[in-house]
Write a protein that holds these residues in place. Structure first.
Motif, mmCIF file in Angstrom:
data_model
loop_
_atom_site.group_PDB
_atom_site.id
_atom_site.type_symbol
_atom_site.label_atom_id
_atom_site.label_comp_id
_atom_site.label_asym_id
_atom_site.label_seq_id
_atom_site.Cartn_x
_atom_site.Cartn_y
_atom_site.Cartn_z
ATOM 1 N N ARG A 231 -46.526 79.328 -57.623
ATOM 2 C CA ARG A 231 -46.503 77.845 -57.652
ATOM 3 C C ARG A 231 -45.009 77.420 -57.372
ATOM 4 N N LEU A 232 -44.123 78.121 -57.651
ATOM 5 C CA LEU A 232 -43.190 77.797 -57.109
ATOM 6 C C LEU A 232 -42.019 78.191 -56.106
ATOM 7 N N ARG A 233 -42.880 79.311 -55.169
ATOM 8 C CA ARG A 233 -42.229 78.958 -54.448
ATOM 9 C C ARG A 233 -43.180 78.100 -52.924
ATOM 10 N N GLU A 234 -43.830 78.145 -53.174
ATOM 11 C CA GLU A 234 -44.601 77.209 -52.481
ATOM 12 C C GLU A 234 -44.494 76.200 -52.566
ATOM 13 N N MET A 235 -43.934 75.568 -53.405
ATOM 14 C CA MET A 235 -42.788 74.029 -53.592
ATOM 15 C C MET A 235 -41.333 74.362 -52.950
ATOM 16 N N GLU A 236 -40.983 74.857 -52.636
ATOM 17 C CA GLU A 236 -39.558 75.781 -51.807
ATOM 18 C C GLU A 236 -38.583 75.694 -53.167
ATOM 19 N N LEU A 237 -38.752 75.603 -54.028
ATOM 20 C CA LEU A 237 -38.163 76.571 -55.396
ATOM 21 C C LEU A 237 -37.347 77.196 -55.404
ATOM 22 N N THR A 238 -38.302 79.125 -54.836
ATOM 23 C CA THR A 238 -37.090 79.882 -55.778
ATOM 24 C C THR A 238 -37.237 80.405 -54.011
ATOM 25 N N SER A 239 -36.390 81.426 -53.982
ATOM 26 C CA SER A 239 -35.942 82.363 -52.973
ATOM 27 C C SER A 239 -37.410 83.058 -52.106
ATOM 28 N N TYR A 240 -37.087 83.578 -50.988
ATOM 29 C CA TYR A 240 -38.550 84.237 -50.742
ATOM 30 C C TYR A 240 -38.686 85.142 -51.665
ATOM 31 N N VAL A 241 -37.304 86.244 -52.062
ATOM 32 C CA VAL A 241 -38.130 87.043 -53.288
ATOM 33 C C VAL A 241 -38.812 86.587 -54.474
ATOM 34 N N GLY A 242 -38.005 85.266 -55.078
ATOM 35 C CA GLY A 242 -38.921 84.915 -55.880
ATOM 36 C C GLY A 242 -38.106 84.589 -56.981
ATOM 37 N N ILE A 244 -35.331 81.316 -58.985
ATOM 38 C CA ILE A 244 -35.191 80.314 -58.889
ATOM 39 C C ILE A 244 -34.115 79.319 -58.493
ATOM 40 N N LYS A 245 -34.588 78.973 -57.828
ATOM 41 C CA LYS A 245 -33.667 77.804 -57.521
ATOM 42 C C LYS A 245 -33.200 76.740 -58.435
ATOM 43 N N THR A 247 -31.409 74.542 -59.980
ATOM 44 C CA THR A 247 -31.211 72.964 -60.114
ATOM 45 C C THR A 247 -31.583 72.230 -59.220
ATOM 46 N N GLU A 248 -32.337 73.052 -58.334
ATOM 47 C CA GLU A 248 -33.798 72.006 -57.692
ATOM 48 C C GLU A 248 -34.697 72.102 -58.694
ATOM 49 N N PHE A 249 -34.996 73.194 -58.813
ATOM 50 C CA PHE A 249 -35.978 73.257 -60.078
ATOM 51 C C PHE A 249 -36.129 72.055 -61.279
ATOM 52 N N LEU A 250 -35.012 71.837 -62.125
ATOM 53 C CA LEU A 250 -35.049 71.226 -62.868
ATOM 54 C C LEU A 250 -34.764 70.027 -62.308
ATOM 55 N N GLU A 251 -34.139 69.312 -61.637
ATOM 56 C CA GLU A 251 -34.093 68.000 -61.209
ATOM 57 C C GLU A 251 -35.779 67.863 -60.596
ATOM 58 N N ALA A 252 -36.191 68.788 -60.133
ATOM 59 C CA ALA A 252 -37.628 68.009 -59.926
ATOM 60 C C ALA A 252 -38.312 68.157 -61.230
ATOM 61 N N PHE A 253 -38.428 68.711 -61.960
ATOM 62 C CA PHE A 253 -39.268 68.689 -62.947
ATOM 63 C C PHE A 253 -38.820 67.858 -64.105
ATOM 64 N N GLN A 254 -37.770 67.251 -63.693
ATOM 65 C CA GLN A 254 -36.747 65.628 -64.464
ATOM 66 C C GLN A 254 -37.283 64.852 -63.695
ATOM 67 N N GLY A 255 -37.411 64.647 -63.278
ATOM 68 C CA GLY A 255 -37.837 63.568 -62.016
ATOM 69 C C GLY A 255 -39.452 63.183 -62.041
ATOM 70 N N HIS A 256 -40.201 64.555 -62.078
ATOM 71 C CA HIS A 256 -41.607 64.150 -62.365
ATOM 72 C C HIS A 256 -42.515 63.385 -63.617
ATOM 73 N N TYR A 257 -41.242 63.874 -64.880
ATOM 74 C CA TYR A 257 -41.789 62.978 -66.070
ATOM 75 C C TYR A 257 -40.543 61.975 -66.814
#
Length: 389
Positions: A231-242, A244-245, A247-257
């Motif tokens: 699911r994170l790959r679909e959101m472009e928050l991981t590399s092709y291999v898997g 996890i990016k 900083t981008e992931f944490l910023e997106a999660f923190q921005g959601h809540y």
């Protein structure tokens, strides 16, 4: 035999039914109640717990033959078992089920990981003041429901009001069986300043909690971590291999809540913190991970809970493809290049030569070490470059 044990209400904790039995039969002591419920004597031990009572198989055996209550229904419908085991493997879930049914010297709280979890359970039994009043009008009594006891559940889904703490402290070692009555349920309704901010999020969370409590589900080992990565790959928050990016992931999660909401959910996120819980949560598959945080993660990923348990094929981390690349230069060509470099820099030592062409220097040291050492003196300033390849 228990001929007058009360019929359990929907979503009622088994603890609550025992309290109503104790009151209806005017039993003064806890031991007297437990002797009736479990058939134990003073020297016996029974796992006392509001969330996870034990020896429920013994209790069922003491009911009259016409009773329509099974141990399976009792554990799934009147303990906290379905919430705390929802994301565990079948093996562990079955082990905990058997411990509740037959008894275990280890507390079930320890088995599901509550004491070591960052997510703490409510200290007091909780209730909805509106449900309490409705119960008195319809039933003549009220009872303790499971839903208000779930960590992170803030509002009653029926009346849209905040749950209140009762006066029943469930962390005490001397906990008695106490009914939900006016002596302990006496908190009035209060204005909720954060309703607009939190109610929408809480509505989704409560709906997911209720789904977990009403469905018998399980996941294959390591399935959910691969599901999250997909699911994170679909959101472009991981590399092709898997990978996890982060900083981008944490910023997106923190921005959601909202920050205050995550604090209420005991799940605040810091982007700069080395061990911020979402990092460990996605990566760590060995330890128990709280159902509360699973639900927060699924809300962030916009995944319907039922979709997760359909168990579709997942990819997760991909293996890096092995390169079949043909070398640009052969070994002999590399040797020729090195001899030319030596000729161009007759006074350079090895350290200086490595700076001039580090890639060639490193390749020859690894693949042609004997030849390299023969043609490349360490500190001699003059060289005879008439070596044969």
């Amino acid at each position: 035999m228990l001929n007058n044990f009360p019929t359990l209400y929907p979503d009622e904790l088994f603890y609550s039914a025992i309290a109503r039995y104790k009151q209806a039969n005017a039993i003064d002591s806890k031991l007297g109640v437990e002797r009736d419920i479990y058939g134990i004597e003073r020297h016996h031990k029974v796992g006392k717990s509001v969330y996870f009572p034990q020896r429920l198989g013994t209790f069922i055996d003491r009911l009259p033959f016409y009773a329509k209550l099974s141990v399976d229904e009792l554990i799934w419908g009147h303990t906290m078992f379905p919430f705390y085991t929802a994301f565990m493997t079948d093996v562990k879930t079955n082990t905990i089920f058997d411990a509740i049914k037959s008894g275990n010297q280890m507390s079930i709280e320890n088995m599901v990981g509550i004491p070591m979890s960052k997510i703490k359970t409510p200290k007091f039994l909780r209730y909805c003041p509106c449900c309490y009043e409705e119960d008195l009008n319809k039933l003549g009594e009220s009872y303790w429901r499971r839903l208000p006891q779930v960590p992170g559940v803030l509002y009653c889904p029926t009346h849209k009001v905040l749950y209140k703490n009762s006066a029943v402290d469930i962390t005490t070692a001397n906990l008695d069986y106490v009914c939900a009555d006016s002596d302990v349920c006496n908190e009035a309704l209060t204005n909720d300043e954060n309703a607009a901010t939190y109610k929408a999020l809480d509505k989704i969370y409560v709906r997911n909690v209720q789904w977990l409590m009403q469905n018998r589900i399980s996941l294959p080992p390591n399935y959910i971590s691969s599901f999250y990565i997909d699911r994170l790959r679909e959101m472009e928050l991981t590399s092709y291999v898997g990978n996890i990016k982060m900083t981008e992931f944490l910023e997106a999660f923190q921005g959601h809540y909202p920050t205050n909401y995550l604090e209420l959910m005991q799940s605040a996120v810091s982007i700069d913190e080395r061990n911020s819980w979402p990092k460990l949560f996605i990566r760590n598959t060995a330890k128990n991970r709280s159902a509360l945080r699973h639900l927060l993660m699924l809300q962030f990923l916009k995944v319907q809970l039922a979709k997760l348990f359909e168990i579709e094929p997942v990819i997760g981390k991909r293996q890096r493809k092995k390169s079949n690349r043909v070398p640009i230069y052969s070994s002999e060509e590399r040797k020729e290049q090195w001899l030319m470099l030596l000729a161009e820099h007759p006074n350079a030592n090895r350290k200086e030569l490595s700076k001039i062409n580090n890639g060639l220097f490193a390749w020859l040291r690894i693949h042609e070490r004997e030849w390299f050492d023969k043609v490349t003196p360490k500190n001699i300033k003059t060289r005879n470059l008439k070596w044969n390849l």
